[in-house]
Design a protein around this motif. Sequence first.
Motif, PDB file in Angstrom:
ATOM      1  N   THR A  12      26.793  -4.658   9.123  1.00  0.00           N
ATOM      2  CA  THR A  12      27.646  -3.663   8.478  1.00  0.00           C
ATOM      3  C   THR A  12      27.026  -3.187   7.178  1.00  0.00           C
ATOM      4  N   CYS A  13      26.517  -4.122   6.372  1.00  0.00           N
ATOM      5  CA  CYS A  13      25.901  -3.759   5.097  1.00  0.00           C
ATOM      6  C   CYS A  13      24.697  -2.858   5.333  1.00  0.00           C
ATOM      7  N   ASP A  14      23.867  -3.190   6.320  1.00  0.00           N
ATOM      8  CA  ASP A  14      22.664  -2.404   6.559  1.00  0.00           C
ATOM      9  C   ASP A  14      22.998  -1.009   7.069  1.00  0.00           C
ATOM     10  N   VAL A  15      24.063  -0.896   7.871  1.00  0.00           N
ATOM     11  CA  VAL A  15      24.474   0.415   8.363  1.00  0.00           C
ATOM     12  C   VAL A  15      24.905   1.302   7.205  1.00  0.00           C
ATOM     13  N   LYS A  16      25.653   0.736   6.254  1.00  0.00           N
ATOM     14  CA  LYS A  16      26.110   1.528   5.115  1.00  0.00           C
ATOM     15  C   LYS A  16      24.920   1.979   4.272  1.00  0.00           C
ATOM     16  N   ILE A  17      23.943   1.098   4.095  1.00  0.00           N
ATOM     17  CA  ILE A  17      22.765   1.444   3.311  1.00  0.00           C
ATOM     18  C   ILE A  17      21.967   2.531   4.022  1.00  0.00           C
ATOM     19  N   THR A  18      21.900   2.446   5.363  1.00  0.00           N
ATOM     20  CA  THR A  18      21.227   3.481   6.138  1.00  0.00           C
ATOM     21  C   THR A  18      21.876   4.841   5.900  1.00  0.00           C
ATOM     22  N   PRO A 321      30.052   1.358  16.662  1.00  0.00           N
ATOM     23  CA  PRO A 321      29.688   2.599  17.369  1.00  0.00           C
ATOM     24  C   PRO A 321      28.615   3.411  16.656  1.00  0.00           C
ATOM     25  N   GLU A 322      28.689   3.469  15.307  1.00  0.00           N
ATOM     26  CA  GLU A 322      27.700   4.263  14.581  1.00  0.00           C
ATOM     27  C   GLU A 322      26.297   3.680  14.711  1.00  0.00           C
ATOM     28  N   CYS A 323      26.219   2.360  14.995  1.00  0.00           N
ATOM     29  CA  CYS A 323      24.911   1.725  15.200  1.00  0.00           C
ATOM     30  C   CYS A 323      24.398   1.988  16.611  1.00  0.00           C
ATOM     31  N   VAL A 324      25.293   1.836  17.573  1.00  0.00           N
ATOM     32  CA  VAL A 324      24.910   2.003  18.978  1.00  0.00           C
ATOM     33  C   VAL A 324      24.393   3.418  19.224  1.00  0.00           C
ATOM     34  N   GLU A 325      25.002   4.403  18.548  1.00  0.00           N
ATOM     35  CA  GLU A 325      24.636   5.805  18.769  1.00  0.00           C
ATOM     36  C   GLU A 325      23.461   6.260  17.910  1.00  0.00           C
ATOM     37  N   MET A 326      22.957   5.389  17.043  1.00  0.00           N
ATOM     38  CA  MET A 326      21.930   5.787  16.083  1.00  0.00           C
ATOM     39  C   MET A 326      20.560   5.982  16.736  1.00  0.00           C
ATOM     40  N   PHE A 327      20.291   5.255  17.830  1.00  0.00           N
ATOM     41  CA  PHE A 327      18.940   5.213  18.386  1.00  0.00           C
ATOM     42  C   PHE A 327      18.869   5.911  19.746  1.00  0.00           C
ATOM     43  N   LEU A 353      11.381  12.390   2.842  1.00  0.00           N
ATOM     44  CA  LEU A 353      10.908  11.562   1.731  1.00  0.00           C
ATOM     45  C   LEU A 353      10.217  10.308   2.243  1.00  0.00           C
ATOM     46  N   ARG A 354       9.226   9.840   1.508  1.00  0.00           N
ATOM     47  CA  ARG A 354       8.554   8.596   1.888  1.00  0.00           C
ATOM     48  C   ARG A 354       9.498   7.414   1.763  1.00  0.00           C
ATOM     49  N   THR A 355      10.425   7.487   0.778  1.00  0.00           N
ATOM     50  CA  THR A 355      11.369   6.376   0.615  1.00  0.00           C
ATOM     51  C   THR A 355      12.254   6.227   1.853  1.00  0.00           C
ATOM     52  N   SER A 356      12.520   7.314   2.554  1.00  0.00           N
ATOM     53  CA  SER A 356      13.367   7.252   3.743  1.00  0.00           C
ATOM     54  C   SER A 356      12.665   6.585   4.917  1.00  0.00           C
ATOM     55  N   GLU A 357      11.347   6.392   4.813  1.00  0.00           N
ATOM     56  CA  GLU A 357      10.624   5.675   5.867  1.00  0.00           C
ATOM     57  C   GLU A 357      11.051   4.216   5.915  1.00  0.00           C
ATOM     58  N   ARG A 358      11.758   3.752   4.866  1.00  0.00           N
ATOM     59  CA  ARG A 358      12.253   2.380   4.845  1.00  0.00           C
ATOM     60  C   ARG A 358      13.662   2.283   5.424  1.00  0.00           C
ATOM     61  N   ASP A 359      14.205   3.407   5.861  1.00  0.00           N
ATOM     62  CA  ASP A 359      15.522   3.456   6.471  1.00  0.00           C
ATOM     63  C   ASP A 359      15.511   2.644   7.773  1.00  0.00           C
ATOM     64  N   PHE A 360      16.603   1.912   8.043  1.00  0.00           N
ATOM     65  CA  PHE A 360      16.666   1.101   9.252  1.00  0.00           C
ATOM     66  C   PHE A 360      16.563   1.970  10.500  1.00  0.00           C
ATOM     67  N   ALA A 361      17.014   3.228  10.406  1.00  0.00           N
ATOM     68  CA  ALA A 361      16.934   4.137  11.549  1.00  0.00           C
ATOM     69  C   ALA A 361      15.489   4.412  11.934  1.00  0.00           C
ATOM     70  N   ILE A 362      14.559   4.145  11.009  1.00  0.00           N
ATOM     71  CA  ILE A 362      13.130   4.342  11.284  1.00  0.00           C
ATOM     72  C   ILE A 362      12.426   3.006  11.474  1.00  0.00           C
ATOM     73  N   VAL A 363      12.714   2.053  10.594  1.00  0.00           N
ATOM     74  CA  VAL A 363      12.073   0.737  10.689  1.00  0.00           C
ATOM     75  C   VAL A 363      12.466   0.033  11.984  1.00  0.00           C
ATOM     76  N   GLY A 364      13.753   0.154  12.367  1.00  0.00           N
ATOM     77  CA  GLY A 364      14.210  -0.499  13.596  1.00  0.00           C
ATOM     78  C   GLY A 364      13.405  -0.090  14.815  1.00  0.00           C
ATOM     79  N   PRO A 365      13.324   1.216  15.128  1.00  0.00           N
ATOM     80  CA  PRO A 365      12.523   1.640  16.283  1.00  0.00           C
ATOM     81  C   PRO A 365      11.035   1.323  16.142  1.00  0.00           C
ATOM     82  N   THR A 366      10.499   1.418  14.895  1.00  0.00           N
ATOM     83  CA  THR A 366       9.069   1.139  14.690  1.00  0.00           C
ATOM     84  C   THR A 366       8.739  -0.304  15.047  1.00  0.00           C
ATOM     85  N   VAL A 367       9.576  -1.237  14.610  1.00  0.00           N
ATOM     86  CA  VAL A 367       9.357  -2.657  14.919  1.00  0.00           C
ATOM     87  C   VAL A 367       9.636  -2.921  16.399  1.00  0.00           C
TER      88      VAL A 367
END
Length: 394
Positions: A12-18, A321-327, A353-367
Amino acid sequence: MAPGRSSRQEVTCDVKITHFDGLMDEGRASGVLFLDLRKAFDTVHHGILVDKLHLLGFHDRSVEWFTSYLTHRKQVTKLNGVISEEAFISYGVPQGSILGPMLFSLYVNDLPEHILNGYISLYADDTAICVSDTDPVCLKEKLMHQLQIVKSWYQRNKLSLNLDKTKIMIFGTAGNLAKMTDVHVPNVERVDSFKYLGMKLDSLLNFSENVSYIKGKTLPKLKLLGRLSYSLDSTTLLTLYKTLIVPIFDFGDACYHRMTQADGEMLQRLQNMACRAILKVNSYAHISDMHDTLDIATLYQRRCQHICNTMHKFLNGNGPPECVEMFKYIHEVHHVPTRNATGHLLSIPQTRLRTSERDFAIVGPTVWNQVPMEIRMVHSHDKFKKLVKTVIFT
């Protein structure tokens, strides 16, 4: 997992930060109200709660059961050895039980319906409301408007907002934050860091405050481990490490992809200190040899494993739901057949932005895309968790 904290809370915390990261990528600053209630669980009005259970569609027999559970409770007050007469309790849900937080969540379940121009996060009695704008005057007006809406809703529902502990925080890039220095809400303190759902957040979302917090919690335990290394064997020391220190490193570590390289290296040095204490070797011992001997992964590898475990849940429909639909898979985004599209790889969004490359929506799929397909296709979550430990992440 840290004691008393759930994996859902971390997610939940990570979704809000995303969500905050996405707004930063759009060039906006986010203003967040972290709300605090006075005696939250003790001020739930039984009559209002029963009405809400009816509105939520609970069966009459279920509502009768809850009514019986809540009503006809009595309390007394003891002062200077004198006990008062018994009085019936018409407010509050019993604490220390599973039902307490659940009933409170049902009580505040309709609050988001009144937050029309903001983003609200509800986790039991932890409530945060986020608004965003590029203009500081507009951001301040939005925050004040949302606060007024919440105060009115709390009053109608017999809840009391504690303004002394309610805080406001602004998230954004360094450039955005420089423009927002005058954003303040009357009677609400603005802070530069705040502990939310067990994580210490800072305005830049680089987790420097949280890393310092982790260091402060682990160093005393590492020193204790060092002292015990003179009298205990390595097997016992390893058990103590996994019991006392690993949960601190692991809690919320899926968020740590936002931290700086220097902070990541500092955390790794803390784990290396533990390895040296367990194996009773000096500072010249090679790090990779220590990890191989103890059969433990580096913090970076563990972090990637935990990200993959979270991704596996999301991709199998287990999560908010907001997590399931994110990817999205590549074949869902690009209809032209390619090798990547047929390999069940996830699409990685483009960012400004380069800082947004640390977003879970990007890091998650990359990993996730680094995991071999035969492991990605495993449906059993328990089996996946075991197999992903064999993957070497880069």
